[in-house]
Design a protein around this motif. Structure first.
Motif, mmCIF file in Angstrom:
data_model
loop_
_atom_site.group_PDB
_atom_site.id
_atom_site.type_symbol
_atom_site.label_atom_id
_atom_site.label_comp_id
_atom_site.label_asym_id
_atom_site.label_seq_id
_atom_site.Cartn_x
_atom_site.Cartn_y
_atom_site.Cartn_z
ATOM 1 N N VAL A 67 33.317 42.493 31.398
ATOM 2 C CA VAL A 67 34.536 42.129 32.142
ATOM 3 C C VAL A 67 35.583 41.583 31.176
ATOM 4 O O VAL A 67 36.748 41.980 31.178
ATOM 5 C CB VAL A 67 34.202 41.099 33.257
ATOM 6 C CG1 VAL A 67 35.471 40.532 33.882
ATOM 7 C CG2 VAL A 67 33.322 41.730 34.329
ATOM 8 N N PHE A 109 39.314 43.245 30.244
ATOM 9 C CA PHE A 109 40.619 42.581 30.399
ATOM 10 C C PHE A 109 41.317 42.398 29.055
ATOM 11 O O PHE A 109 42.546 42.490 28.985
ATOM 12 C CB PHE A 109 40.478 41.275 31.200
ATOM 13 C CG PHE A 109 40.385 41.551 32.675
ATOM 14 C CD1 PHE A 109 41.512 41.923 33.400
ATOM 15 C CD2 PHE A 109 39.167 41.502 33.335
ATOM 16 C CE1 PHE A 109 41.426 42.222 34.760
ATOM 17 C CE2 PHE A 109 39.077 41.803 34.693
ATOM 18 C CZ PHE A 109 40.208 42.159 35.408
ATOM 19 N N ARG A 164 52.245 36.770 45.416
ATOM 20 C CA ARG A 164 52.141 35.539 44.606
ATOM 21 C C ARG A 164 52.915 34.400 45.262
ATOM 22 O O ARG A 164 52.465 33.251 45.257
ATOM 23 C CB ARG A 164 52.670 35.784 43.185
ATOM 24 C CG ARG A 164 51.767 36.661 42.330
ATOM 25 C CD ARG A 164 52.199 36.589 40.868
ATOM 26 N NE ARG A 164 51.583 37.624 40.049
ATOM 27 C CZ ARG A 164 50.322 37.634 39.647
ATOM 28 N NH1 ARG A 164 49.511 36.660 40.004
ATOM 29 N NH2 ARG A 164 49.867 38.616 38.877
ATOM 30 N N ALA A 213 43.241 32.928 35.253
ATOM 31 C CA ALA A 213 44.708 33.009 35.276
ATOM 32 C C ALA A 213 45.254 34.200 34.512
ATOM 33 O O ALA A 213 46.440 34.522 34.631
ATOM 34 C CB ALA A 213 45.279 31.722 34.693
ATOM 35 N N GLY A 214 44.429 34.853 33.712
ATOM 36 C CA GLY A 214 44.876 36.037 32.979
ATOM 37 C C GLY A 214 46.017 35.715 32.045
ATOM 38 O O GLY A 214 45.940 34.814 31.194
ATOM 39 N N SER A 243 50.945 33.676 37.491
ATOM 40 C CA SER A 243 51.008 32.740 38.633
ATOM 41 C C SER A 243 51.172 31.317 38.149
ATOM 42 O O SER A 243 51.837 30.502 38.798
ATOM 43 C CB SER A 243 49.713 32.788 39.455
ATOM 44 O OG SER A 243 49.476 34.073 39.892
ATOM 45 N N ASP A 265 40.943 30.898 31.655
ATOM 46 C CA ASP A 265 40.416 32.266 31.724
ATOM 47 C C ASP A 265 39.419 32.421 30.574
ATOM 48 O O ASP A 265 39.402 31.610 29.655
ATOM 49 C CB ASP A 265 41.547 33.286 31.550
ATOM 50 C CG ASP A 265 41.202 34.660 32.101
ATOM 51 O OD1 ASP A 265 41.705 35.013 33.194
ATOM 52 O OD2 ASP A 265 40.416 35.395 31.451
ATOM 53 N N MET A 293 43.934 38.338 27.335
ATOM 54 C CA MET A 293 44.889 38.046 28.418
ATOM 55 C C MET A 293 45.655 36.760 28.085
ATOM 56 O O MET A 293 46.881 36.698 28.214
ATOM 57 C CB MET A 293 44.154 37.884 29.757
ATOM 58 C CG MET A 293 43.522 39.160 30.288
ATOM 59 S SD MET A 293 44.686 40.371 30.952
ATOM 60 C CE MET A 293 44.815 39.857 32.661
ATOM 61 N N GLY A 320 37.773 29.207 29.309
ATOM 62 C CA GLY A 320 36.639 28.691 30.087
ATOM 63 C C GLY A 320 36.076 29.748 31.009
ATOM 64 O O GLY A 320 36.776 30.693 31.392
ATOM 65 N N ASP A 321 34.796 29.561 31.338
ATOM 66 C CA ASP A 321 34.092 30.478 32.231
ATOM 67 C C ASP A 321 34.072 29.870 33.632
ATOM 68 O O ASP A 321 33.690 28.706 33.790
ATOM 69 C CB ASP A 321 32.658 30.674 31.709
ATOM 70 C CG ASP A 321 31.897 31.732 32.485
ATOM 71 O OD1 ASP A 321 32.083 31.836 33.718
ATOM 72 O OD2 ASP A 321 31.103 32.443 31.858
ATOM 73 N N ALA A 322 34.444 30.663 34.626
ATOM 74 C CA ALA A 322 34.543 30.173 36.009
ATOM 75 C C ALA A 322 33.220 29.631 36.538
ATOM 76 O O ALA A 322 33.215 28.820 37.461
ATOM 77 C CB ALA A 322 35.033 31.310 36.906
ATOM 78 N N TYR A 359 43.217 37.207 42.415
ATOM 79 C CA TYR A 359 42.681 38.506 41.980
ATOM 80 C C TYR A 359 41.654 38.333 40.851
ATOM 81 O O TYR A 359 41.480 39.214 40.018
ATOM 82 C CB TYR A 359 43.842 39.461 41.562
ATOM 83 C CG TYR A 359 44.927 39.380 42.596
ATOM 84 C CD1 TYR A 359 44.751 39.971 43.837
ATOM 85 C CD2 TYR A 359 46.090 38.631 42.377
ATOM 86 C CE1 TYR A 359 45.700 39.806 44.840
ATOM 87 C CE2 TYR A 359 47.039 38.470 43.368
ATOM 88 C CZ TYR A 359 46.831 39.062 44.593
ATOM 89 O OH TYR A 359 47.759 38.891 45.584
ATOM 90 N N GLY A 360 41.013 37.166 40.856
ATOM 91 C CA GLY A 360 40.043 36.857 39.811
ATOM 92 C C GLY A 360 38.626 36.761 40.352
ATOM 93 O O GLY A 360 37.674 37.211 39.709
HETATM 94 C C1 LIG Z 1 42.726 40.813 37.740
HETATM 95 S S1 LIG Z 1 42.871 39.534 36.553
HETATM 96 C C2 LIG Z 1 43.810 38.318 37.430
HETATM 97 C C3 LIG Z 1 44.720 37.538 36.531
HETATM 98 C C4 LIG Z 1 45.686 36.574 37.218
HETATM 99 N N1 LIG Z 1 45.005 35.597 38.034
HETATM 100 C C5 LIG Z 1 46.700 37.293 38.055
HETATM 101 O O1 LIG Z 1 46.905 36.912 39.214
HETATM 102 O O2 LIG Z 1 47.326 38.219 37.531
HETATM 103 C C6 LIG Z 1 41.249 38.847 36.596
HETATM 104 C C7 LIG Z 1 41.003 37.800 35.532
HETATM 105 O O3 LIG Z 1 39.734 37.197 35.803
HETATM 106 C C8 LIG Z 1 39.209 36.791 34.555
HETATM 107 N N2 LIG Z 1 37.790 36.483 34.734
HETATM 108 C C9 LIG Z 1 36.815 37.273 35.231
HETATM 109 N N3 LIG Z 1 35.630 36.635 35.232
HETATM 110 C C10 LIG Z 1 35.853 35.402 34.713
HETATM 111 C C11 LIG Z 1 35.033 34.268 34.461
HETATM 112 N N4 LIG Z 1 33.711 34.283 34.728
HETATM 113 N N5 LIG Z 1 35.597 33.164 33.955
HETATM 114 C C12 LIG Z 1 36.930 33.116 33.667
HETATM 115 N N6 LIG Z 1 37.772 34.168 33.876
HETATM 116 C C13 LIG Z 1 37.238 35.295 34.401
HETATM 117 C C14 LIG Z 1 39.505 37.970 33.656
HETATM 118 O O4 LIG Z 1 39.403 37.647 32.290
HETATM 119 C C15 LIG Z 1 40.913 38.328 34.106
HETATM 120 O O5 LIG Z 1 41.893 37.721 33.305
#
Ligand SMILES: C[S@@+](CC[C@H](N)C(=O)[O-])C[C@H]1O[C@@H](n2cnc3c(N)ncnc32)[C@H](O)[C@@H]1O
Length: 235
Positions: A13, A17, A40, A60-61, A65, A80, A85, A101-103, A120-121
């Motif tokens: 993933v 990204f 948004r 947050a990518g 936002s 993120d 990103m 950071g990891d969610a 969208y995350g």
């Molecule tokens: C579709 S993008 C959304 C970006 C932003 N929130 C937006 O509204 O445009 C999804 C994001 O989720 C992040 N992501 C996915 N799994 C993640 C995790 N376990 N921890 C942190 N970020 C994560 C990806 O790196 C990516 O930047």
């Protein structure tokens, strides 16, 4: 060029990204016909925060936002795990606070935010239940959660039209605008595989959030779920 599979392996993933980062926001605008900007704004108003509030924008990518919140005086942290990103985001908005950071293992103290939002995350996180529990932990009692995510159109003919768009149109358009076309195959598949409005509400409740409500946008193409951390309970 690579894409993640539906088991959402974090390395895949993240890599996916990193590859789409440069053209991510442009592709969003094209694929949603600009609607993402309206979506948004709806998330921001669901958050109901005021200048000075401390908000976590998770996954947050590129920080699009987050920038929107910072411009309204919110003390926002954009977190993120994709360095690609975040570095695109930092180059556009050096003033924003980006934290890697990891969610599922957030690098923040308990109850350290007034609100948390994820746009969208959540659909991309390997274990979205753990991410919802982590978000509960880092928000103060009484604090708010807002999740914006693709969802399921409620009217059957609109749902059929949307499914045609996801399967046939989106991959072709993405080919023209994105630096990683296969990633947009993942986008279609992950949306189809994602819980509907009630299913996500149940997952949010199961993580300990209360007062869970949702609002559909574009007939349910997107749903904004909001919830509160209960007062006086430890996460
Ligand atoms: C579709 S993008 C959304 C970006 C932003 N929130 C937006 O509204 O445009 C999804 C994001 O989720 C992040 N992501 C996915 N799994 C993640 C995790 N376990 N921890 C942190 N970020 C994560 C990806 O790196 C990516 O930047």
């Amino acid at each position: 060029m690579s894409r993640a599979s539906l088991d959402k392996d974090p390395t895949e993933v993240k890599g996916m990204f990193d590859e789409v980062a440069e053209r991510y926001d442009l592709t969003n605008d094209i694929l949603t016909f600009g609607q993402v900007r309206i979506w948004r704004a709806a998330s921001r108003s669901a958050l109901g925060v005021s200048p000075g509030d401390r908000v976590l924008d998770l996954a947050a990518g590129t920080g699009t936002s987050s920038a929107d919140l910072a411009d309204r005086g919110i003390d926002v942290v954009a977190c993120d795990f994709s360095t690609g990103m975040m570095s695109v985001g930092k180059s556009r908005r050096p003033d924003l606070a980006f934290v890697a950071g990891d969610a599922t293992r957030l690098p923040f103290a308990d109850a350290s935010f007034d609100a948390v939002t994820i746009s969208y995350g959540l659909r991309n996180v390997v274990d979205h239940g753990s991410a919802l529990a982590e978000m509960l932990r880092v928000v103060r009692p009484g604090g708010r959660l807002v999740v914006s995510e693709f969802s399921t159109p409620t009217w059957a003919p609109w749902r059929a039209t949307y499914n045609f768009f996801l399967g046939q149109v989106l991959p072709r358009v993405a080919k023209l605008s994105s630096s990683n076309n296969p990633a947009y195959g993942y986008l279609s598949e992950s949306i189809k595989d994602w819980p509907d409005q009630e299913g996500l509400a149940a997952d949010i409740r199961a993580a300990g959030w209360r007062n869970v409500q949702h609002r559909n946008l574009a007939g349910g193409i997107v749903a904004i779920h909001r919830a509160r951390r209960p007062e006086g309970e430890s996460a």
